[in-house]
Design a protein around this motif. Structure first.
Motif, mmCIF file in Angstrom:
data_model
loop_
_atom_site.group_PDB
_atom_site.id
_atom_site.type_symbol
_atom_site.label_atom_id
_atom_site.label_comp_id
_atom_site.label_asym_id
_atom_site.label_seq_id
_atom_site.Cartn_x
_atom_site.Cartn_y
_atom_site.Cartn_z
ATOM 1 N N UNK A 76 0.846 -1.187 0.000
ATOM 2 C CA UNK A 76 0.000 0.000 0.000
ATOM 3 C C UNK A 76 0.887 1.245 0.000
ATOM 4 N N UNK A 77 0.293 2.360 -0.381
ATOM 5 C CA UNK A 77 1.014 3.619 -0.484
ATOM 6 C C UNK A 77 1.024 4.340 0.864
ATOM 7 N N UNK A 78 1.965 5.257 1.000
ATOM 8 C CA UNK A 78 2.068 6.031 2.243
ATOM 9 C C UNK A 78 2.434 7.476 1.931
ATOM 10 N N UNK A 79 1.739 8.402 2.586
ATOM 11 C CA UNK A 79 2.130 9.814 2.588
ATOM 12 C C UNK A 79 2.357 10.190 4.045
ATOM 13 N N UNK A 80 3.494 10.767 4.348
ATOM 14 C CA UNK A 80 3.784 11.173 5.721
ATOM 15 C C UNK A 80 4.186 12.639 5.762
ATOM 16 N N UNK A 81 3.648 13.337 6.733
ATOM 17 C CA UNK A 81 4.051 14.708 7.008
ATOM 18 C C UNK A 81 4.613 14.735 8.420
ATOM 19 N N UNK A 82 5.886 15.092 8.538
ATOM 20 C CA UNK A 82 6.510 15.226 9.853
ATOM 21 C C UNK A 82 6.696 16.702 10.126
ATOM 22 N N UNK A 83 6.078 17.176 11.194
ATOM 23 C CA UNK A 83 6.201 18.582 11.585
ATOM 24 C C UNK A 83 7.374 18.757 12.531
ATOM 25 N N UNK A 84 7.344 18.022 13.642
ATOM 26 C CA UNK A 84 8.472 17.989 14.582
ATOM 27 C C UNK A 84 9.027 16.576 14.583
ATOM 28 N N UNK A 85 10.345 16.453 14.437
ATOM 29 C CA UNK A 85 10.910 15.118 14.221
ATOM 30 C C UNK A 85 11.741 14.579 15.371
ATOM 31 N N UNK A 86 12.319 15.444 16.211
ATOM 32 C CA UNK A 86 13.277 14.950 17.192
ATOM 33 C C UNK A 86 14.455 14.350 16.465
ATOM 34 N N UNK A 87 14.864 13.144 16.874
ATOM 35 C CA UNK A 87 15.985 12.492 16.181
ATOM 36 C C UNK A 87 15.510 11.365 15.273
ATOM 37 N N UNK A 88 14.282 11.467 14.799
ATOM 38 C CA UNK A 88 13.743 10.449 13.888
ATOM 39 C C UNK A 88 14.511 10.461 12.567
#
Length: 320
Positions: A76-88
């Motif tokens: 399946x497809x994925x769209x991700x929006x990261x606003x605050x990431x930390x150390x990701x």
């Protein structure tokens, strides 16, 4: 073997190249067929009641669920929006991103993905299958090219853009949890709207970041051509012919814009794909050499060692 070698070398289209690449991936790389199956593995307690769709916030992930995932694929497809990431951090095939704040990224079933999350990460994730957009009459892969393997799948946003886009994700999120006779139809239209919003942002950022000069345009075309034809073409003159310029002009332009030669760019792509296959494929070095477009394994071994200071076998061993 000669028939097989000839068949591989004659691969001409990007679709053929990508399909062959996928066929060589390790069988032990976990592939998730369904969204809920993926949640079971990662320890996420939520489940979707819509088989082909789900949306959630990063801050909904429990602190004791998986904080790190080794390379995997999903249907399946994925769209991700990261606003605050930390150390990701996140890795999409050979693309690695350790600065995910205000970042939008796109994954297709073709991608190999791995990640390390932070419990303080905020933003949204949307999972969907194209079956969920069965009313869309366009060519999905062509219209939304940011899911393509040959594209850069990370999109860095300005803070204002990130916040504005977050409101679109939030609208989709709230609608998912709102009982409504037409809930699925509304979610379908919101998802398509979000995809076009992302497409608009990608085009605007691409226009801003890339000069419209002829030199930059030539380099952009060359980079796309290399991504699609690195198996068939290994020489600068072959690409120059496709672009209707001389090899000297192509070399000089690439050097001026990217501070590297056209030959270096071709070699980098070949090495990138070679490393991917050595790391994720169970094929022997000879088979990989033929699949990359080398007529003899010894030529591939010499080329790889010259570029990396290690033989293909040594590189594969170092990745185990």
């Amino acid at each position: 073997m000669r028939l097989r070698k000839r068949a591989i070398i004659e691969v001409q289209t990007l679709s053929d190249i990508l399909n062959y690449t996928l066929q060589t991936l390790k069988q032990n790389i976990k592939r998730f067929k369904e969204i809920n199956e993926f949640f079971e593995t990662t320890g996420f307690e939520k489940r979707t009641d819509i088989v082909d769709f789900f949306v959630f916030r990063f801050d909904e992930l429990p602190k004791d669920s998986a904080l790190k995932m080794p390379p995997y694929q999903k249907d399946f497809y994925q769209i991700s929006l990261i606003v605050n990431s930390g150390n990701a951090t996140a890795d999409i095939d050979e693309q690695s991103n350790k600065t995910l704040e205000n970042t939008l990224y796109f994954l297709s079933p073709d991608h190999i993905f791995s990640w390390q999350r932070n419990t303080q990460t905020t933003g949204y994730i949307v999972y969907f299958k194209t079956a969920f957009l069965n009313f869309f009459n366009g060519n999905f892969k062509n219209v939304f090219a940011f899911f393509d393997l040959s594209q850069l799948n990370f999109l860095k946003l300005e803070y204002e853009q990130s916040i504005e886009l977050a409101s679109d994700f939030e609208k989709l999120y709230k609608e998912y949890y709102t009982p409504n006779t037409y809930r699925i139809q509304i979610l379908q239209s919101f998802l398509l709207s979000l995809l076009f919003k992302c497409k608009s942002l990608q085009e605007a950022i691409g226009t801003r970041n890339n000069s419209v000069s002829k030199k930059h345009d030539l380099v952009f075309q060359f980079q796309n051509l290399v991504a699609n034809c690195y198996i068939k073409h290994k020489q600068v003159k072959e690409y120059a012919k496709e672009l209707n310029v001389s090899a000297n002009t192509l070399n000089q332009t690439v050097k001026e814009v990217l501070n590297k030669t056209a030959k270096e760019l071709i070699s980098e792509k070949i090495i990138q794909e070679s490393k991917k296959r050595l790391k994720y494929s169970t094929e022997d070095v000879s088979e990989i050499a033929f699949s990359i477009g080398f007529e003899e394994p010894t030529h591939f071994i010499r080329f790889f060692k010259k570029q990396t200071a290690a033989t293909p076998k040594e590189y594969r061993t170092s990745q185990m």
